[in-house]
Design a protein around this motif. Structure first.
Motif, short mmCIF file in Angstrom:
data_model
loop_
_atom_site.label_atom_id
_atom_site.label_comp_id
_atom_site.label_asym_id
_atom_site.label_seq_id
_atom_site.Cartn_x
_atom_site.Cartn_y
_atom_site.Cartn_z
N THR A 180 0.86 -1.18 0.00
CA THR A 180 0.00 0.00 0.00
C THR A 180 0.90 1.23 0.00
O THR A 180 1.75 1.38 0.89
CB THR A 180 -0.90 0.04 1.26
OG1 THR A 180 -1.59 -1.19 1.37
CG2 THR A 180 -1.89 1.19 1.19
N PRO A 181 0.76 2.12 -0.99
CA PRO A 181 1.66 3.27 -1.04
C PRO A 181 1.60 4.10 0.24
O PRO A 181 0.53 4.26 0.85
CB PRO A 181 1.15 4.07 -2.25
CG PRO A 181 0.51 3.03 -3.12
CD PRO A 181 -0.14 2.05 -2.16
N ALA A 182 2.73 4.63 0.63
CA ALA A 182 2.83 5.35 1.90
C ALA A 182 1.82 6.49 2.02
O ALA A 182 1.26 6.71 3.10
CB ALA A 182 4.26 5.86 2.10
N PRO A 183 1.55 7.28 0.95
CA PRO A 183 0.61 8.39 1.12
C PRO A 183 -0.85 7.96 0.97
O PRO A 183 -1.74 8.81 1.11
CB PRO A 183 0.98 9.35 -0.03
CG PRO A 183 2.18 8.76 -0.68
CD PRO A 183 2.22 7.33 -0.35
N ASP A 184 -1.11 6.71 0.67
CA ASP A 184 -2.48 6.24 0.41
C ASP A 184 -3.27 6.19 1.71
O ASP A 184 -2.80 5.62 2.70
CB ASP A 184 -2.38 4.84 -0.24
CG ASP A 184 -3.69 4.41 -0.87
OD1 ASP A 184 -4.72 4.43 -0.17
OD2 ASP A 184 -3.68 4.04 -2.05
N SER A 185 -4.47 6.76 1.70
CA SER A 185 -5.25 6.80 2.95
C SER A 185 -5.56 5.40 3.46
O SER A 185 -5.77 5.19 4.65
CB SER A 185 -6.53 7.59 2.74
OG SER A 185 -7.26 7.04 1.66
N ARG A 186 -5.55 4.41 2.55
CA ARG A 186 -5.83 3.04 3.00
C ARG A 186 -4.73 2.51 3.92
O ARG A 186 -4.97 1.60 4.71
CB ARG A 186 -6.03 2.13 1.79
CG ARG A 186 -7.36 2.37 1.10
CD ARG A 186 -7.42 1.75 -0.26
NE ARG A 186 -6.60 2.49 -1.22
CZ ARG A 186 -6.62 2.27 -2.54
NH1 ARG A 186 -7.40 1.34 -3.05
NH2 ARG A 186 -5.85 2.97 -3.35
#
Ligand code: FES
Length: 571
Positions: free
Chosen positions: A218-224
């Motif tokens: 999950t990408p670091a800036p992704d809210s998930r």
């Protein structure tokens, strides 16, 4: 929950319990000590580890999840290692970070731990620590950065730095443009976006069962990531209630699943050393040969830089790790469980591939065999590794004259010499780069090719080294030769001109000399003089106790789990 380990500090009316509680009341309510679980958040956030700098925000989501589930979160900053910043190599301190974290987990009144890592060595170190203490533990991988673009093209961290700098040397990119690309290279928070070591170890933590299924990548800036971090905090409290420990999750079956995953994602060779080290902490029977046996025949399904085309952001968009694992489900051990107590394979039912250019279906792999080959022979009695998928097929069986370099400095000093006696059949041998010799086993095995051969169009040569190779690099490179030259390995006895024979199919690496010839030789003086000989501190301790790469390059006295016994009282 009165059976909590933390209650051995907090329960009761004596002076010691008073002291333990009183000093923790700064912000903690009285009911924090009523027997609810205390969960450490081992946090590698650091301004000097740019890949992990966002982990304080992640920690807050974990904290919220822990509170919500009835636990008490405790942020615990631990040793952090920024791959691009620390010198000479972050690997010199992986074991120190693991040891320091282990000791703090054992010394403090906690019942479980959430492990926040990202940059290359941080997740391996945290897993080694958690394995040794064996308290309930779960990883939140900090996640990769978003893809940056420069002049309309995506940039892969690491890999494209080399490419752009070559363009400057070739005159196709100005110095000003090169400098301008810096701010595009690192577009956001998060670790490198190629399939380097950080991406590999984040994904392998999940394949081992040590993180919430679906979180890795999950990408670091992704809210998930924050949502899943919150869920991980909740899960940690549940794990403590159920007493689920790393030793129950990271079994031999889990490690074999991780090896299958390593091949399917085309992960970094550094994972070999890290997985062996984690297994060593648990007493799990895992050997170098398991990587060859289990990884052989596993197809390469993920098309990511450095070997492929895409980046971690694309892998997540295309379905992520679970979609990859679903394709190789038949190769995974269904007995291996994850931190939530269910088998890893039980999480693959809903996984789907959304972009078959990024994640290939099983019947259309990028390669049919992506495993790591383990070589042995009179040059590597205890083993060496090569990634055939990253090598030139015509060099996998090769005989050539050794050109020996006694140290990284020796190689740097001579490789550019136009009079260097070398041709495309030569085998470049670099020694003194193992765990003990450098020290820290730097990522230098993929020596740059001599410019005079580059000018003739040569793009790959056989290279042999007792060091490591960056997860973002490739070539016909034999790595992790064990024992290393500095530990008395035969690599220290080779001389320039000796015939070296590599036969990957036969899994052999030899120097073709008359029987007994090596035994008559002494290690080269220049090599011995170049070996590290630190006088004090961590480096001295490390050099005296580090083991060889074939068993994970951990310190000999850190093998095995010593558990989480309570420290003696001193008040
Ligand atoms: Fe941290 Fe690449 S520098 S992951």
């Amino acid at each position: 929950m009165s059976g909590q380990r933390s209650q051995q500090w907090y329960a009761g009316g004596d002076r010691n319990a008073y002291i333990h509680r009183a000093w923790m009341r700064r912000g903690l309510p009285g009911h924090a000590f009523d027997g609810r679980p205390h969960v450490a958040i081992a946090n590698t956030a650091s301004a000097l580890t740019p890949c992990n700098a966002h982990l304080d925000e992640v920690a807050r989501s974990v904290e919220n999840g822990i509170w919500e589930a009835g636990g008490v979160p405790l942020n615990l900053p631990v040793v952090s290692l920024g791959e691009t910043q620390v010198r000479p190599t972050a690997m010199l301190w992986r074991n120190m970070a693991a040891m320091a974290t282990e000791e703090m987990l054992r010394a403090n009144p906690i019942d479980g731990v959430v492990l926040l890592g990202g940059c290359d060595k941080t997740i391996p170190a945290l897993l080694m620590a958690a394995a040794s203490v064996d308290l309930p533990a779960v990883v939140v991988p900090g996640g990769p950065m978003l893809t940056g673009t420069f002049r309309g093209h995506p940039l892969g961290c690491g890999t494209d730095v080399w490419r752009l700098s070559e363009e400057v040397r070739a005159g196709t990119l100005t110095q000003r443009e090169f400098t301008a690309s810096e701010s595009s290279m690192i577009r956001s928070r998060g670790h490198c976006n190629t399939m380097g070591t950080a991406s590999t170890m984040g994904l392998l933590a999940e394949a081992l069962g040590m993180s919430l299924p679906g979180i890795a990548g999950t990408p670091a800036p992704d809210s998930r990531l924050l949502e899943l971090s919150h869920a991980t905090g909740r899960l940690a409290v549940g794990m403590i209630a159920e007493g689920r420990r790393p030793s129950e999750v990271m079994t031999r079956a889990s490690f074999l699943n991780a090896i299958v995953t390593l091949a399917a994602i085309g992960g970094s060779t550094n994972a070999v050393v890290h997985l062996l080290a984690i297994a060593g902490r648990l007493g799990v029977d895992l050997s170098l040969d398991d990587f060859d046996r289990t990884g052989s025949g596993v197809p390469l399904l993920v098309d990511l830089l450095p070997a492929g085309r895409h980046l971690m952001d694309d892998l997540y968009r295309a379905g992520g790790l679970l979609a990859v694992l679903r394709e190789v489900r038949d190769l995974l051990d269904p007995e291996a469980v994850t931190v939530d107590g269910t088998p890893l394979t039980a999480h693959l039912g809903d996984a789907r591939i959304f972009d078959e250019e990024v994640i290939r279906p099983r019947d259309r792999p990028l390669l049919h065999d992506a495993g790591i080959a383990v070589l042995r022979g009179n040059l590597a009695p205890h083993g060496a590794v090569i990634k055939p998928a990253a090598a030139s097929p015509e060099l996998l069986r090769h005989r050539g004259r050794a050109l020996v370099f006694d140290s990284v400095e020796d190689a740097r000093a001579r490789l550019n010499d136009p009079d260097l006696d070398v041709d495309e059949t030569s085998v470049l041998v670099l020694r003194g780069c193992g765990p003990r010799g450098y020290p820290g086993m730097p990522e230098v095995a993929n020596l740059p090719l001599p410019p005079k051969l580059l000018a003739r169009g040569v793009r790959d040569m056989v290279r042999v080294c007792d060091g490591r190779m960056s997860g973002t690099a490739y070539g016909t490179v034999v790595l992790h030769v064990s024992p290393e030259a500095a530990a008395g390995g035969p690599l220290g006895l080779v001389r320039t001109g000796d015939p070296i024979v590599l036969d990957v199919e036969a899994r052999r690496l030899d120097v073709d000399l008359p029987a007994g010839e090596l035994a008559t030789r002494s290690p080269a003086t220049a090599a011995v003089e170049a070996f590290a000989n630190p006088s004090r501190g961590w480096e001295r301790l490390y050099v005296d106790h580090v083991m060889q790469a074939d068993t994970g390059a951990d310190l000999d006295f850190l093998l095995g789990s010593s558990g989480h016994q309570v420290a003696r009282e001193s008040h």
